[in-house]
Design a protein around this motif. Sequence first.
Motif, PDB file in Angstrom:
ATOM      1  N   GLN A  48     -57.567 -91.057  17.919  1.00 51.07           N
ATOM      2  CA  GLN A  48     -57.672 -91.941  19.056  1.00 51.07           C
ATOM      3  C   GLN A  48     -57.577 -91.108  20.332  1.00 51.07           C
ATOM      4  O   GLN A  48     -56.738 -90.207  20.433  1.00 51.07           O
ATOM      5  N   ASP A  97     -54.546 -98.464  25.174  1.00 51.75           N
ATOM      6  CA  ASP A  97     -54.256 -97.552  24.084  1.00 51.75           C
ATOM      7  C   ASP A  97     -53.510 -98.233  22.953  1.00 51.75           C
ATOM      8  O   ASP A  97     -53.105 -97.595  22.001  1.00 51.75           O
TER       9      ASP A  97
ATOM     10  N   TYR B  32     -48.672-106.515  13.597  1.00 53.93           N
ATOM     11  CA  TYR B  32     -49.748-107.496  13.653  1.00 53.93           C
ATOM     12  C   TYR B  32     -50.755-107.170  12.569  1.00 53.93           C
ATOM     13  O   TYR B  32     -50.810-106.052  12.051  1.00 53.93           O
ATOM     14  N   LEU B  34     -54.940-108.082  11.214  1.00 50.47           N
ATOM     15  CA  LEU B  34     -56.254-108.532  11.644  1.00 50.47           C
ATOM     16  C   LEU B  34     -57.167-108.646  10.433  1.00 50.47           C
ATOM     17  O   LEU B  34     -56.979-107.969   9.424  1.00 50.47           O
ATOM     18  N   TYR B  36     -61.303-108.330   9.645  1.00 49.56           N
ATOM     19  CA  TYR B  36     -62.619-107.939  10.110  1.00 49.56           C
ATOM     20  C   TYR B  36     -63.639-108.312   9.051  1.00 49.56           C
ATOM     21  O   TYR B  36     -63.348-108.294   7.856  1.00 49.56           O
ATOM     22  N   PRO B  44     -67.716-103.143  11.543  1.00 51.02           N
ATOM     23  CA  PRO B  44     -66.819-104.281  11.327  1.00 51.02           C
ATOM     24  C   PRO B  44     -66.709-105.131  12.595  1.00 51.02           C
ATOM     25  O   PRO B  44     -66.664-104.603  13.704  1.00 51.02           O
ATOM     26  N   PHE B  46     -64.483-108.192  14.481  1.00 53.33           N
ATOM     27  CA  PHE B  46     -63.189-108.867  14.485  1.00 53.33           C
ATOM     28  C   PHE B  46     -63.359-110.364  14.229  1.00 53.33           C
ATOM     29  O   PHE B  46     -64.236-111.022  14.786  1.00 53.33           O
ATOM     30  N   PHE B  89     -62.338-107.152   5.556  1.00 55.15           N
ATOM     31  CA  PHE B  89     -61.267-106.162   5.546  1.00 55.15           C
ATOM     32  C   PHE B  89     -60.021-106.741   6.207  1.00 55.15           C
ATOM     33  O   PHE B  89     -60.086-107.327   7.296  1.00 55.15           O
ATOM     34  N   GLU B  95     -47.147-101.822  17.255  1.00 51.06           N
ATOM     35  CA  GLU B  95     -47.181-101.773  18.722  1.00 51.06           C
ATOM     36  C   GLU B  95     -47.078-100.361  19.247  1.00 51.06           C
ATOM     37  O   GLU B  95     -47.551-100.051  20.335  1.00 51.06           O
ATOM     38  N   GLY B  98     -50.680 -97.201  18.784  1.00 50.66           N
ATOM     39  CA  GLY B  98     -51.949 -97.169  19.496  1.00 50.66           C
ATOM     40  C   GLY B  98     -53.011 -97.969  18.772  1.00 50.66           C
ATOM     41  O   GLY B  98     -52.757 -99.080  18.315  1.00 50.66           O
ATOM     42  N   SER B  99     -54.199 -97.412  18.658  1.00 52.12           N
ATOM     43  CA  SER B  99     -55.278 -98.127  17.986  1.00 52.12           C
ATOM     44  C   SER B  99     -55.441 -97.633  16.545  1.00 52.12           C
ATOM     45  O   SER B  99     -56.511 -97.714  15.973  1.00 52.12           O
ATOM     46  N   ARG B 100     -54.365 -97.109  15.962  1.00 52.98           N
ATOM     47  CA  ARG B 100     -54.386 -96.726  14.559  1.00 52.98           C
ATOM     48  C   ARG B 100     -54.182 -97.977  13.721  1.00 52.98           C
ATOM     49  O   ARG B 100     -53.101 -98.560  13.711  1.00 52.98           O
ATOM     50  N   LEU B 101     -55.235 -98.403  13.038  1.00 51.83           N
ATOM     51  CA  LEU B 101     -55.161 -99.516  12.107  1.00 51.83           C
ATOM     52  C   LEU B 101     -55.226 -98.977  10.688  1.00 51.83           C
ATOM     53  O   LEU B 101     -55.951 -98.014  10.421  1.00 51.83           O
ATOM     54  N   PHE B 103     -56.407-100.052   7.048  1.00 49.79           N
ATOM     55  CA  PHE B 103     -57.285-101.031   6.431  1.00 49.79           C
ATOM     56  C   PHE B 103     -57.063-101.117   4.928  1.00 49.79           C
ATOM     57  O   PHE B 103     -56.716-100.129   4.267  1.00 49.79           O
ATOM     58  N   GLY B 104     -57.332-102.311   4.383  1.00 49.90           N
ATOM     59  CA  GLY B 104     -57.438-102.467   2.941  1.00 49.90           C
ATOM     60  C   GLY B 104     -58.820-102.035   2.483  1.00 49.90           C
ATOM     61  O   GLY B 104     -59.674-101.633   3.287  1.00 49.90           O
ATOM     62  N   GLU B 105     -59.044-102.140   1.165  1.00 47.48           N
ATOM     63  CA  GLU B 105     -60.292-101.648   0.574  1.00 47.48           C
ATOM     64  C   GLU B 105     -61.459-102.587   0.795  1.00 47.48           C
ATOM     65  O   GLU B 105     -62.613-102.201   0.597  1.00 47.48           O
TER      66      GLU B 105
END
Lengths: 115, 113
Positions: A48, A97, B32, B34, B36, B44, B46, B89, B95, B98-101, B103-105
């Motif tokens: 990122q 971010d 949190y 999500l 997709y 993907p 949202f 997905f 929190e 950052g924007s590190r999500l 994911f499942g398979e």
Amino acid sequence: DAGVTQSPTHLIKTRGQHVTLRCSPISGHKSVSWYQQVLGQGPQFIFQYYEKEERGRGNFPDRFSARQFPNYSSELNVNALLLGDSALYLCASSHSDSAGANVLTFGAGSRLTVL
Amino acid sequence: DQQVKQNSPSLSVQEGRISILNCDYTNSMFDYFLWYKKYPAEGPTFLISISSIKDKNEDGRFTVFLNKSAKHLSLHIVPSQPGDSAVYFCAAGGETSGSRLTFGEGTQLTVNP
């Protein structure tokens, strides 16, 4: 409004070569993230960048590197390509971010095939 | 270490019926979640999200349920439409990450007319 745009859409390389993938975020988005999606698996976080600074790095070797430019576009570079690097590389952008309040918007991806 | 798992690779339902997609996670620090949706040759897209402090979130035909004690969430689509056919997905984030999500398979949903 244009969404997240990535180039190239498809490319074929041979083992040992180098590749550069490019991403333009949604206008106004300052955060860009890169994900790798191998066939049959979910996307996996690589990097990122926010305001041109690296904010996070996933579990990928040093052959993977990235940078973000003043216009917030980004490049992902992969050196010494391996067969296992064959994947769909996804770029995502967001306002801030943190992905909590700002959902990631993904591009269509760059499909890399390493022979 | 697969922190987010979708145990069903595929699901087939009839148009108009309910589709239920499931997701399990192991990391109780996720803030949190999500969902997709992904069509072939597209990135993907949202669908819906839920904070870890809630147990339900609804948006039109899509409802996400979160059971924190079981570390399980599900996506309900009612009524299902053929255009819903895609890979879904489940993803989770924090929190402070950052924007590190994570994911499942993915689960391939097929809605038959």
